[in-house]
Design a protein around this motif. Sequence first.
Motif, PDB file in Angstrom:
ATOM      1  N   MET A  39      11.662  -5.711  -1.856  1.00 24.21           N
ATOM      2  CA  MET A  39      10.935  -6.638  -2.838  1.00 24.21           C
ATOM      3  C   MET A  39      11.970  -6.939  -3.767  1.00 24.21           C
ATOM      4  O   MET A  39      12.107  -8.064  -4.416  1.00 24.21           O
ATOM      5  CB  MET A  39       9.572  -5.980  -3.002  1.00 24.21           C
ATOM      6  CG  MET A  39       8.657  -6.284  -1.995  1.00 24.21           C
ATOM      7  SD  MET A  39       8.180  -7.771  -2.081  1.00 24.21           S
ATOM      8  CE  MET A  39       6.976  -7.630  -0.539  1.00 24.21           C
ATOM      9  N   ASP A  40      12.576  -5.896  -4.466  1.00 27.97           N
ATOM     10  CA  ASP A  40      13.682  -5.963  -5.466  1.00 27.97           C
ATOM     11  C   ASP A  40      14.570  -6.844  -5.112  1.00 27.97           C
ATOM     12  O   ASP A  40      15.190  -7.627  -5.858  1.00 27.97           O
ATOM     13  CB  ASP A  40      14.051  -4.524  -5.847  1.00 27.97           C
ATOM     14  CG  ASP A  40      12.992  -3.301  -6.482  1.00 27.97           C
ATOM     15  OD1 ASP A  40      12.132  -4.135  -7.115  1.00 27.97           O
ATOM     16  OD2 ASP A  40      13.255  -2.291  -6.798  1.00 27.97           O
ATOM     17  N   ALA A  41      15.141  -6.756  -3.836  1.00 25.00           N
ATOM     18  CA  ALA A  41      16.215  -7.491  -3.221  1.00 25.00           C
ATOM     19  C   ALA A  41      15.818  -8.938  -3.393  1.00 25.00           C
ATOM     20  O   ALA A  41      16.481  -9.733  -3.643  1.00 25.00           O
ATOM     21  CB  ALA A  41      16.653  -6.951  -1.837  1.00 25.00           C
ATOM     22  N   TYR A  42      14.446  -9.195  -2.864  1.00 23.96           N
ATOM     23  CA  TYR A  42      14.010 -10.623  -2.965  1.00 23.96           C
ATOM     24  C   TYR A  42      14.241 -11.132  -4.204  1.00 23.96           C
ATOM     25  O   TYR A  42      14.607 -12.244  -4.493  1.00 23.96           O
ATOM     26  CB  TYR A  42      12.460 -10.780  -2.731  1.00 23.96           C
ATOM     27  CG  TYR A  42      12.071 -10.409  -1.308  1.00 23.96           C
ATOM     28  CD1 TYR A  42      13.117 -10.341  -0.077  1.00 23.96           C
ATOM     29  CD2 TYR A  42      10.636 -10.362  -1.206  1.00 23.96           C
ATOM     30  CE1 TYR A  42      12.358 -10.232   1.048  1.00 23.96           C
ATOM     31  CE2 TYR A  42      10.234 -10.175   0.179  1.00 23.96           C
ATOM     32  CZ  TYR A  42      10.996 -10.141   1.223  1.00 23.96           C
ATOM     33  OH  TYR A  42      10.542  -9.930   2.573  1.00 23.96           O
ATOM     34  N   GLY A  43      13.682 -10.241  -5.309  1.00 32.34           N
ATOM     35  CA  GLY A  43      13.900 -10.771  -6.734  1.00 32.34           C
ATOM     36  C   GLY A  43      15.252 -10.933  -7.162  1.00 32.34           C
ATOM     37  O   GLY A  43      15.763 -11.956  -7.684  1.00 32.34           O
ATOM     38  N   LYS A  44      16.283 -10.354  -6.654  1.00 33.35           N
ATOM     39  CA  LYS A  44      17.665 -10.281  -7.234  1.00 33.35           C
ATOM     40  C   LYS A  44      18.361 -11.602  -6.473  1.00 33.35           C
ATOM     41  O   LYS A  44      19.068 -12.552  -7.110  1.00 33.35           O
ATOM     42  CB  LYS A  44      18.462  -9.237  -6.692  1.00 33.35           C
ATOM     43  CG  LYS A  44      18.291  -8.045  -7.325  1.00 33.35           C
ATOM     44  CD  LYS A  44      18.651  -7.858  -8.644  1.00 33.35           C
ATOM     45  CE  LYS A  44      18.214  -6.430  -9.124  1.00 33.35           C
ATOM     46  NZ  LYS A  44      18.589  -6.368 -10.856  1.00 33.35           N
ATOM     47  N   HIS A  45      17.738 -11.867  -5.082  1.00 35.73           N
ATOM     48  CA  HIS A  45      18.327 -12.982  -4.450  1.00 35.73           C
ATOM     49  C   HIS A  45      17.774 -14.533  -5.153  1.00 35.73           C
ATOM     50  O   HIS A  45      18.629 -15.208  -5.331  1.00 35.73           O
ATOM     51  CB  HIS A  45      17.992 -13.029  -3.038  1.00 35.73           C
ATOM     52  CG  HIS A  45      18.658 -12.176  -1.958  1.00 35.73           C
ATOM     53  ND1 HIS A  45      20.175 -12.429  -1.836  1.00 35.73           N
ATOM     54  CD2 HIS A  45      18.425 -11.108  -1.481  1.00 35.73           C
ATOM     55  CE1 HIS A  45      20.596 -11.275  -1.184  1.00 35.73           C
ATOM     56  NE2 HIS A  45      19.649 -10.449  -0.856  1.00 35.73           N
ATOM     57  N   THR A  50       1.825   3.316  -4.366  1.00 34.49           N
ATOM     58  CA  THR A  50       2.122   1.990  -3.898  1.00 34.49           C
ATOM     59  C   THR A  50       1.136   1.060  -4.817  1.00 34.49           C
ATOM     60  O   THR A  50       0.125   1.293  -5.425  1.00 34.49           O
ATOM     61  CB  THR A  50       1.595   1.665  -2.529  1.00 34.49           C
ATOM     62  OG1 THR A  50       1.962   0.440  -2.137  1.00 34.49           O
ATOM     63  CG2 THR A  50       0.342   2.428  -2.115  1.00 34.49           C
ATOM     64  N   GLU A  51       1.623  -0.233  -4.860  1.00 37.90           N
ATOM     65  CA  GLU A  51       1.037  -1.207  -5.591  1.00 37.90           C
ATOM     66  C   GLU A  51       0.073  -2.380  -4.509  1.00 37.90           C
ATOM     67  O   GLU A  51      -0.398  -3.318  -4.825  1.00 37.90           O
ATOM     68  CB  GLU A  51       1.616  -1.976  -6.497  1.00 37.90           C
ATOM     69  CG  GLU A  51       2.004  -1.066  -7.717  1.00 37.90           C
ATOM     70  CD  GLU A  51       2.923  -2.147  -8.628  1.00 37.90           C
ATOM     71  OE1 GLU A  51       3.735  -3.033  -8.323  1.00 37.90           O
ATOM     72  OE2 GLU A  51       2.801  -1.532 -10.090  1.00 37.90           O
ATOM     73  N   ALA A  52       0.259  -1.808  -3.189  1.00 39.83           N
ATOM     74  CA  ALA A  52      -0.336  -2.488  -2.096  1.00 39.83           C
ATOM     75  C   ALA A  52      -1.793  -2.329  -2.226  1.00 39.83           C
ATOM     76  O   ALA A  52      -2.363  -1.410  -2.300  1.00 39.83           O
ATOM     77  CB  ALA A  52       0.296  -2.327  -0.740  1.00 39.83           C
ATOM     78  N   LYS A  53      -2.639  -3.738  -2.172  1.00 41.34           N
ATOM     79  CA  LYS A  53      -3.977  -3.433  -2.248  1.00 41.34           C
ATOM     80  C   LYS A  53      -4.422  -3.429  -0.609  1.00 41.34           C
ATOM     81  O   LYS A  53      -3.956  -3.797   0.193  1.00 41.34           O
ATOM     82  CB  LYS A  53      -4.577  -4.933  -2.546  1.00 41.34           C
ATOM     83  CG  LYS A  53      -4.566  -5.045  -3.990  1.00 41.34           C
ATOM     84  CD  LYS A  53      -5.242  -6.409  -4.518  1.00 41.34           C
ATOM     85  CE  LYS A  53      -5.154  -6.791  -5.755  1.00 41.34           C
ATOM     86  NZ  LYS A  53      -5.809  -8.135  -6.064  1.00 41.34           N
ATOM     87  N   ASP A  77      -0.940 -12.365  -5.787  1.00 41.14           N
ATOM     88  CA  ASP A  77      -2.201 -12.534  -6.510  1.00 41.14           C
ATOM     89  C   ASP A  77      -3.204 -11.878  -5.528  1.00 41.14           C
ATOM     90  O   ASP A  77      -4.147 -11.535  -6.051  1.00 41.14           O
ATOM     91  CB  ASP A  77      -2.435 -13.846  -6.674  1.00 41.14           C
ATOM     92  CG  ASP A  77      -1.699 -14.641  -7.925  1.00 41.14           C
ATOM     93  OD1 ASP A  77      -1.178 -13.909  -8.542  1.00 41.14           O
ATOM     94  OD2 ASP A  77      -1.574 -16.133  -7.862  1.00 41.14           O
ATOM     95  N   GLY A  78      -2.953 -12.090  -4.156  1.00 38.07           N
ATOM     96  CA  GLY A  78      -3.846 -11.548  -3.382  1.00 38.07           C
ATOM     97  C   GLY A  78      -3.748 -10.088  -2.957  1.00 38.07           C
ATOM     98  O   GLY A  78      -4.816  -9.419  -2.688  1.00 38.07           O
ATOM     99  N   PHE A  79      -2.728  -9.603  -3.121  1.00 39.39           N
ATOM    100  CA  PHE A  79      -2.326  -8.486  -2.209  1.00 39.39           C
ATOM    101  C   PHE A  79      -1.734  -7.478  -2.946  1.00 39.39           C
ATOM    102  O   PHE A  79      -1.365  -6.260  -2.330  1.00 39.39           O
ATOM    103  CB  PHE A  79      -1.777  -8.802  -0.847  1.00 39.39           C
ATOM    104  CG  PHE A  79      -2.551  -9.751   0.181  1.00 39.39           C
ATOM    105  CD1 PHE A  79      -3.634  -9.098   0.708  1.00 39.39           C
ATOM    106  CD2 PHE A  79      -2.266 -10.973   0.032  1.00 39.39           C
ATOM    107  CE1 PHE A  79      -4.514  -9.896   1.521  1.00 39.39           C
ATOM    108  CE2 PHE A  79      -2.892 -11.907   1.048  1.00 39.39           C
ATOM    109  CZ  PHE A  79      -4.025 -11.418   1.636  1.00 39.39           C
ATOM    110  N   LYS A  80      -1.329  -7.560  -4.332  1.00 32.16           N
ATOM    111  CA  LYS A  80      -0.433  -6.356  -4.848  1.00 32.16           C
ATOM    112  C   LYS A  80      -1.129  -6.275  -6.290  1.00 32.16           C
ATOM    113  O   LYS A  80      -1.696  -7.151  -6.955  1.00 32.16           O
ATOM    114  CB  LYS A  80       0.940  -7.146  -5.289  1.00 32.16           C
ATOM    115  CG  LYS A  80       1.990  -6.172  -6.045  1.00 32.16           C
ATOM    116  CD  LYS A  80       3.117  -6.920  -6.510  1.00 32.16           C
ATOM    117  CE  LYS A  80       3.966  -6.054  -7.425  1.00 32.16           C
ATOM    118  NZ  LYS A  80       3.388  -5.973  -8.680  1.00 32.16           N
ATOM    119  N   VAL A  81      -1.271  -5.162  -6.612  1.00 33.91           N
ATOM    120  CA  VAL A  81      -1.848  -4.592  -7.711  1.00 33.91           C
ATOM    121  C   VAL A  81      -1.135  -5.205  -8.993  1.00 33.91           C
ATOM    122  O   VAL A  81       0.180  -5.223  -8.894  1.00 33.91           O
ATOM    123  CB  VAL A  81      -2.128  -2.985  -8.030  1.00 33.91           C
ATOM    124  CG1 VAL A  81      -2.663  -2.473  -9.370  1.00 33.91           C
ATOM    125  CG2 VAL A  81      -2.830  -2.436  -6.891  1.00 33.91           C
TER     126      VAL A  81
END
Length: 151
Positions: free
Chosen positions: A35-41, A90-93, A145-149
Amino acid sequence: MNRTLLTAVLLTLTAVAVSAEPTPESIVAYRKVNMDAYGKHMKAIGMVVKGEVERPAWAAADADALAAMAKHLGQLFPAGTGPDNKSIKTEAKADIWSKPADFAAAVKSFQVETAKLAELSHGTDFEAFKAQLPKVGKSCGACHDGFKVED
Ligand code: HEC
């Protein structure tokens, strides 16, 4: 290195690679790094799109990476890696596992939008490529919005 020693080394490496089943902890750590890599890309592509770095070809590498990584996104959330597992942070809902069809749709949308971005990154229509970036951003946001705290 002689042949016998080389064979022994190769066998040891193979054994390590095969026996290392990922634990819930390692999978959560891996998906956070992804996820952090997504943000960097996304940030790198944004720099090209804004003209801070006028190298469209570089953005193609980032767009390709996003599309490639999106392919295994759905596999990063196996059972036992949600909030019910008290040994992980985890911040996964829990909705990821209780509403699997909705989550699969969010993953699919991200795969579709990143594939389009990658395709456009290799074309000649830079405006279309630019216009696709916020669509990818929206698919990140929709899943969060739906799946992350919330942070
Ligand atoms: C299909 C759902 C989904 C998509 C699409 C998605 N994310 Fe995430 N993201 C999550 C979930 C769930 C978490 C929480 C993971 C955890 O804590 O285990 C997360 C966490 C994160 C984090 C925090 C990582 C950390 O170190 O704790 C960042 C940053 C992030 N996402 C960025 C992005 C960006 C940027 C995109 C799009 C380019 C994106 N995400 C697309 C579901 C998604």
